[in-house]
Design a protein around this motif. Sequence first.
Motif, PDB file in Angstrom:
ATOM      1  N   LEU A  57       1.763   0.179   4.113  1.00 57.26           N
ATOM      2  CA  LEU A  57       2.817   1.152   4.399  1.00 57.26           C
ATOM      3  C   LEU A  57       3.353   1.040   5.818  1.00 57.26           C
ATOM      4  O   LEU A  57       4.231   1.801   6.220  1.00 57.26           O
ATOM      5  N   ASP A  58       2.831   0.103   6.580  1.00 59.75           N
ATOM      6  CA  ASP A  58       3.451  -0.362   7.821  1.00 59.75           C
ATOM      7  C   ASP A  58       4.070  -1.703   7.457  1.00 59.75           C
ATOM      8  O   ASP A  58       3.358  -2.656   7.121  1.00 59.75           O
ATOM      9  N   PHE A  59       5.388  -1.808   7.508  1.00 57.50           N
ATOM     10  CA  PHE A  59       6.047  -3.003   6.984  1.00 57.50           C
ATOM     11  C   PHE A  59       5.835  -4.229   7.869  1.00 57.50           C
ATOM     12  O   PHE A  59       6.067  -5.359   7.418  1.00 57.50           O
ATOM     13  N   GLY A  60       5.394  -4.018   9.098  1.00 54.97           N
ATOM     14  CA  GLY A  60       4.950  -5.140   9.913  1.00 54.97           C
ATOM     15  C   GLY A  60       3.660  -5.711   9.350  1.00 54.97           C
ATOM     16  O   GLY A  60       3.494  -6.932   9.236  1.00 54.97           O
ATOM     17  N   ASN A  61       2.753  -4.839   8.962  1.00 53.13           N
ATOM     18  CA  ASN A  61       1.519  -5.273   8.301  1.00 53.13           C
ATOM     19  C   ASN A  61       1.826  -5.962   6.977  1.00 53.13           C
ATOM     20  O   ASN A  61       1.183  -6.955   6.614  1.00 53.13           O
ATOM     21  N   ALA A  62       2.797  -5.427   6.237  1.00 53.88           N
ATOM     22  CA  ALA A  62       3.147  -6.007   4.940  1.00 53.88           C
ATOM     23  C   ALA A  62       3.601  -7.459   5.103  1.00 53.88           C
ATOM     24  O   ALA A  62       3.293  -8.317   4.264  1.00 53.88           O
ATOM     25  N   GLN A  63       4.293  -7.736   6.191  1.00 47.53           N
ATOM     26  CA  GLN A  63       4.736  -9.118   6.447  1.00 47.53           C
ATOM     27  C   GLN A  63       3.537 -10.038   6.682  1.00 47.53           C
ATOM     28  O   GLN A  63       3.527 -11.193   6.227  1.00 47.53           O
ATOM     29  N   ILE A  64       2.534  -9.554   7.381  1.00 51.69           N
ATOM     30  CA  ILE A  64       1.313 -10.335   7.609  1.00 51.69           C
ATOM     31  C   ILE A  64       0.601 -10.573   6.284  1.00 51.69           C
ATOM     32  O   ILE A  64       0.102 -11.676   6.008  1.00 51.69           O
ATOM     33  N   MET A  65       0.541  -9.551   5.441  1.00 52.98           N
ATOM     34  CA  MET A  65      -0.104  -9.676   4.129  1.00 52.98           C
ATOM     35  C   MET A  65       0.582 -10.745   3.280  1.00 52.98           C
ATOM     36  O   MET A  65      -0.083 -11.554   2.618  1.00 52.98           O
ATOM     37  N   VAL A  66       1.898 -10.745   3.304  1.00 54.07           N
ATOM     38  CA  VAL A  66       2.658 -11.742   2.546  1.00 54.07           C
ATOM     39  C   VAL A  66       2.330 -13.149   3.039  1.00 54.07           C
ATOM     40  O   VAL A  66       2.159 -14.081   2.236  1.00 54.07           O
ATOM     41  N   GLN A  67       2.225 -13.315   4.348  1.00 56.25           N
ATOM     42  CA  GLN A  67       1.890 -14.621   4.900  1.00 56.25           C
ATOM     43  C   GLN A  67       0.482 -15.052   4.491  1.00 56.25           C
ATOM     44  O   GLN A  67       0.250 -16.221   4.149  1.00 56.25           O
ATOM     45  N   TYR A  74      -4.984  11.207   2.585  1.00 58.09           N
ATOM     46  CA  TYR A  74      -4.505  10.651   3.861  1.00 58.09           C
ATOM     47  C   TYR A  74      -4.055   9.199   3.685  1.00 58.09           C
ATOM     48  O   TYR A  74      -4.807   8.263   3.902  1.00 58.09           O
ATOM     49  N   ALA A  75      -2.768   9.041   3.291  1.00 54.53           N
ATOM     50  CA  ALA A  75      -2.276   7.707   2.935  1.00 54.53           C
ATOM     51  C   ALA A  75      -1.130   7.205   3.797  1.00 54.53           C
ATOM     52  O   ALA A  75      -0.886   5.998   3.840  1.00 54.53           O
ATOM     53  N   PHE A  76      -0.434   8.087   4.505  1.00 53.54           N
ATOM     54  CA  PHE A  76       0.829   7.696   5.119  1.00 53.54           C
ATOM     55  C   PHE A  76       0.799   7.637   6.648  1.00 53.54           C
ATOM     56  O   PHE A  76       1.844   7.689   7.299  1.00 53.54           O
ATOM     57  N   ALA A  77      -0.384   7.502   7.210  1.00 52.05           N
ATOM     58  CA  ALA A  77      -0.490   7.474   8.670  1.00 52.05           C
ATOM     59  C   ALA A  77       0.146   6.222   9.270  1.00 52.05           C
ATOM     60  O   ALA A  77       0.751   6.280  10.344  1.00 52.05           O
ATOM     61  N   ASN A  85       5.773   8.003  -2.435  1.00 57.23           N
ATOM     62  CA  ASN A  85       4.988   7.043  -3.207  1.00 57.23           C
ATOM     63  C   ASN A  85       4.217   6.111  -2.291  1.00 57.23           C
ATOM     64  O   ASN A  85       4.805   5.348  -1.530  1.00 57.23           O
ATOM     65  N   GLY A  86       2.888   6.159  -2.381  1.00 60.15           N
ATOM     66  CA  GLY A  86       2.044   5.280  -1.574  1.00 60.15           C
ATOM     67  C   GLY A  86       1.951   3.879  -2.139  1.00 60.15           C
ATOM     68  O   GLY A  86       1.425   2.979  -1.475  1.00 60.15           O
ATOM     69  N   ALA A  87       2.434   3.674  -3.353  1.00 60.50           N
ATOM     70  CA  ALA A  87       2.497   2.363  -4.017  1.00 60.50           C
ATOM     71  C   ALA A  87       1.119   1.743  -4.250  1.00 60.50           C
ATOM     72  O   ALA A  87       1.010   0.528  -4.400  1.00 60.50           O
ATOM     73  N   HIS A  88       0.064   2.564  -4.282  1.00 62.60           N
ATOM     74  CA  HIS A  88      -1.248   2.020  -4.639  1.00 62.60           C
ATOM     75  C   HIS A  88      -1.184   1.366  -6.016  1.00 62.60           C
ATOM     76  O   HIS A  88      -1.724   0.292  -6.252  1.00 62.60           O
ATOM     77  N   ASN A  89      -0.491   2.070  -6.909  1.00 64.66           N
ATOM     78  CA  ASN A  89      -0.318   1.604  -8.275  1.00 64.66           C
ATOM     79  C   ASN A  89       0.941   2.273  -8.816  1.00 64.66           C
ATOM     80  O   ASN A  89       1.482   3.196  -8.189  1.00 64.66           O
TER      81      ASN A  89
END
Length: 316
Positions: A148-158, A211-214, A282-286
């Motif tokens: 949910l931090d889109f900077g982190n999401a970019q690292i995950m994709v890599q 606690y999902a959106f910190a 939406n936390g997008a867990h599922n």
Amino acid sequence: MKRALLGISLILFSITLLACQKKREVPVNAKPAPGSRLSVVTTLYPLYDFTRTVAGDKAEVTMLLPPGIEPHSFEPKPEDMVRVSKADVVVFTNEAMEPWAVKMLKTVAGKPVVVDASKGVELKPAAPVADQGHGHEEQGGKDPHIWLDFGNAQIMVQNIADGLSSKDPANRSFYQANAQAYQQELKKLDEAYRTGLSNCEKRVFLHGGHYAFAYLARRYNLRYLSAQAVNPDAEPTPTKIATLVKEMRANGLKYVFCEELLSPATAEMIARETGAKVLLLNGAHNISRQDFEKKVSFLDLMRENLANLRQGLQCK
């Protein structure tokens, strides 16, 4: 007769020995055959969506978590372990999110390439649950909701692209190009959030769930309050509810958020006490089975979140 039996025994022994030798000649982490598709198993929905985007038609990507199931209390079944053992690549979020995945991967019979999508991401503490400005409740461990931090999401994709490339180096350029294209989409999403949340009357949002959106709040300089800790099974106390009602009134909030796949009862209770309205975050867990069949994407969900956050924070 004895000689015939002895001859048959020697032939069977030779066949068995040859089969064993051929089996040993196949590397444990063998590359896929030319033209074949990788078998990739992911744990949670964000990983599934990231991976299918990066892998394209080069892999069959599946999700271990059934659509519509809340992930925090998920426990794999024996058939799940079989699926994992047969996979070429397995992708999980992090040990804080799926401790069961780490345990399972230590015991599976196969040797898939394992991708820890959190590699290179700093996991933040799983606290505070409620911040009063003069102290907060602490929770042990790390906050696992890194996507949910889109900077982190970019690292995950890599990390996912690198994992696919290590198993299937012949298609490395394909995976890396898809990852770069998707990272650009995440950058655009990030910029849309920065612009869309920059001029809001409110800078605090209250969530009647866990606690999902910190990570999201931190990235866009928002204050975030939740009714529950990281574990959604822990019901909020009457004292916690009363505290959140006071926060709603003190901050003049007109909206309280609920989340996907969990009961909105707490958010609705707070709304009744304060005259507020309930919005989905939406936390997008599922995702639901219906959304899964519609191929709803992570980007779709996050754009809906931005629209609801702008409404809830009374942005201009």
